[in-house]
Design an enzyme around this catalytic site. Structure first.
Site, PDB file in Angstrom:
ATOM      1  CG  ASN A  55      42.157  46.784  33.128  1.00  0.00           C
ATOM      2  OD1 ASN A  55      43.124  47.023  33.304  1.00  0.00           O
ATOM      3  ND2 ASN A  55      41.109  47.020  32.992  1.00  0.00           N
ATOM      4  CD  GLU A  88      35.776  47.534  33.854  1.00  0.00           C
ATOM      5  OE1 GLU A  88      35.574  47.118  32.741  1.00  0.00           O
ATOM      6  OE2 GLU A  88      35.410  47.548  35.381  1.00  0.00           O
ATOM      7  NE  ARG A 100      39.869  48.626  36.016  1.00  0.00           N
ATOM      8  CZ  ARG A 100      39.223  48.078  36.360  1.00  0.00           C
ATOM      9  NH1 ARG A 100      39.205  47.197  34.782  1.00  0.00           N
ATOM     10  NH2 ARG A 100      38.393  47.319  36.823  1.00  0.00           N
ATOM     11  NE  ARG A 128      39.630  39.466  43.510  1.00  0.00           N
ATOM     12  CZ  ARG A 128      39.679  40.674  42.900  1.00  0.00           C
ATOM     13  NH1 ARG A 128      39.247  41.418  43.513  1.00  0.00           N
ATOM     14  NH2 ARG A 128      39.355  40.135  41.630  1.00  0.00           N
ATOM     15  CG  HIS A 140      33.682  46.109  40.253  1.00  0.00           C
ATOM     16  ND1 HIS A 140      33.548  45.104  41.120  1.00  0.00           N
ATOM     17  CD2 HIS A 140      35.088  45.325  39.457  1.00  0.00           C
ATOM     18  CE1 HIS A 140      34.142  44.436  41.254  1.00  0.00           C
ATOM     19  NE2 HIS A 140      35.263  44.352  40.616  1.00  0.00           N
TER      20      HIS A 140
END
Ligand code: ADP
Length: 390
Positions: free
Chosen positions: A8, A376, A90, A238, A178
């Protein structure tokens, strides 16, 4: 022992985990190369928490992701006893077409490079380690797992922006992100509460990136994220949903360059921008500065608003699930968010919430509240194993 490496890669860090395949996927170690190009440091821990590596490097030795990948590869060859049979990555963007993970070959890689303009801050970082492995071990199967795939079943109505159609054709769509986290949590919900998993669920992935996903019968039908990972909820740095007129104002009236606007919206906004204190919810909860409290109020307010929108998309709500850094670890934030959801039939059990139990609503709560830890990396390992025929 055959193993799978999961990678990742972000802008300045490379996270990885190694899973043993035999007898069901089992995590063997996890590691991270941080501070790439500035203060590189490799840390690796075994599944028992034992430190296996903790070593600093000169910036010149780890100037970029490929060099980080080479160092991790060398460490694994030297110290890892397993036989690596595949690498799962990922990848943030699978564009409009990849609705499933995919085995990587030259054609797929060049396809994925086409999506760089859609995710300029993330996609190149995700692809660099793939190329690094291809260069050194072209024989090693690699699999790309996308943050967008889980949302590819959205309806056309959901996927569109109200701008002329030709933009949709060239890829300006609502993608949602996500997805690996949502797919994992949705799968866990099937194990924990199958009757709920088949109903109408909102999952709140609240980490440094944050979004909500509306899941109906196990399938994503709406997401607060859209074309990029900027939309929807305010996040650590963000901005979340913003009137496009603000961007026009910044460009035209303030004379900011596109690059400056990008930096503002991705790195200087959200909780950090609002509070002026920190992007980390732990710091904001502990701070006495009223701006920290204000930033959290705003965050909770926006989650409530978007939850309402997603509940409307679902036509009602059977469960709301908290996951990721904030969702899994902060009873205080869960309590504040749950209070906003009461009109949707949720009743928080304060004691269960404080203990961080799986089910944190009261027995008479019409809509259930859950806390589910996301994984994940395990999701990527599962996809990778499946695609290599395991
Ligand atoms: P990512 O993987 O997107 O970097 P995580 O899911 O690990 O993010 O979430 C990181 C965020 O979770 C941190 O920025 C912090 O705000 C929040 N967090 C972690 N632990 C806690 C906690 N105990 N209380 C409140 N917030 C927490």
């Amino acid at each position: 022992m055959d193993t799978i490496l999961v990678v990742n890669a972000g802008s300045s860090s490379l996270k990885f985990e190694v899973f043993a395949i035999e007898g069901g996927l089992r995590k063997l170690l996890r590691g991270q190369m941080d501070g790439i190009d500035t203060t590189p440091r490799l840390r690796i821990k075994g599944s028992d928490g034992k430190v296996l590596a903790d070593q600093g490097y000169l910036p010149a030795d780890v100037p970029d992701l490929p060099s980080a990948m080479r160092i991790v590869g060398a460490w694994l060859r030297e110290r890892h006893e397993g036989r690596l049979v595949a690498v799962g990555h990922r990848v943030v963007h699978g564009g409009p077409d990849y609705d499933q993970p995919v085995r990587i070959n030259a054609e797929v890689l060049s396809d994925l490079e086409r999506y760089v303009p859609l995710a300029p801050l993330h996609q190149p970082n995700n692809l660099a380690p793939i190329q690094a492995v291809l260069d050194r071990r072209p024989d090693l199967p690699q699999v790309a797992c996308f943050d967008t795939s889980f949302h590819r079943g959205h309806s056309l109505v959901t996927n569109h922006y109200a701008i002329p159609e030709h933009f949709f054709a060239e890829g300006v769509r609502r993608y949602g992100f996500h997805g690996l986290s949502y797919q994992y949590v949705s799968g866990r919900l099937c194990e924990i509460a199958p009757e709920i998993a088949n109903g109408r669920v909102i999952v709140a992935h609240l980490g440094s990136g944050a979004s909500l996903c509306a899941i109906s019968q196990g399938r994503s039908i709406e997401s607060t994220l859209g074309f990029t990972a900027l939309d929807g909820l305010p996040m650590g740095t963000r901005c979340g949903q913003i009137d496009p007129g603000v961007i026009l104002y910044l460009l035209e009236q303030r004379g900011m360059t596109p690059h400056e606007v990008q930096d503002l919206l991705y790195k200087q906004s959200g909780l950090k921008g609002l509070s002026g204190v920190s992007n980390d919810v732990r710091d904001l909860l502990a701070a006495s500065d009223p701006r920290a409290a204000f930033a959290l109020d705003h965050f909770v307010h926006r989650i409530g608003l978007h939850a309402g929108a997603l509940a409307a998309a679902l036509g009602g709500l059977d469960a709301f699930v908290f996951t990721a850094g904030i969702g899994e670890n902060s009873p205080a934030m869960r309590a504040r968010i749950a209070a906003r959801l009461e009109w949707l039939g949720t009743r928080l059990d304060a004691k269960r919430n404080a203990r961080g139990e799986l089910l944190i609503s009261t027995p008479d709560s019409k809509t259930r509240l859950y806390v589910v830890s996301t994984d994940e990396e395990l999701m990527i390992a599962r996809h990778t194993l499946k695609l290599i025929g395991g």
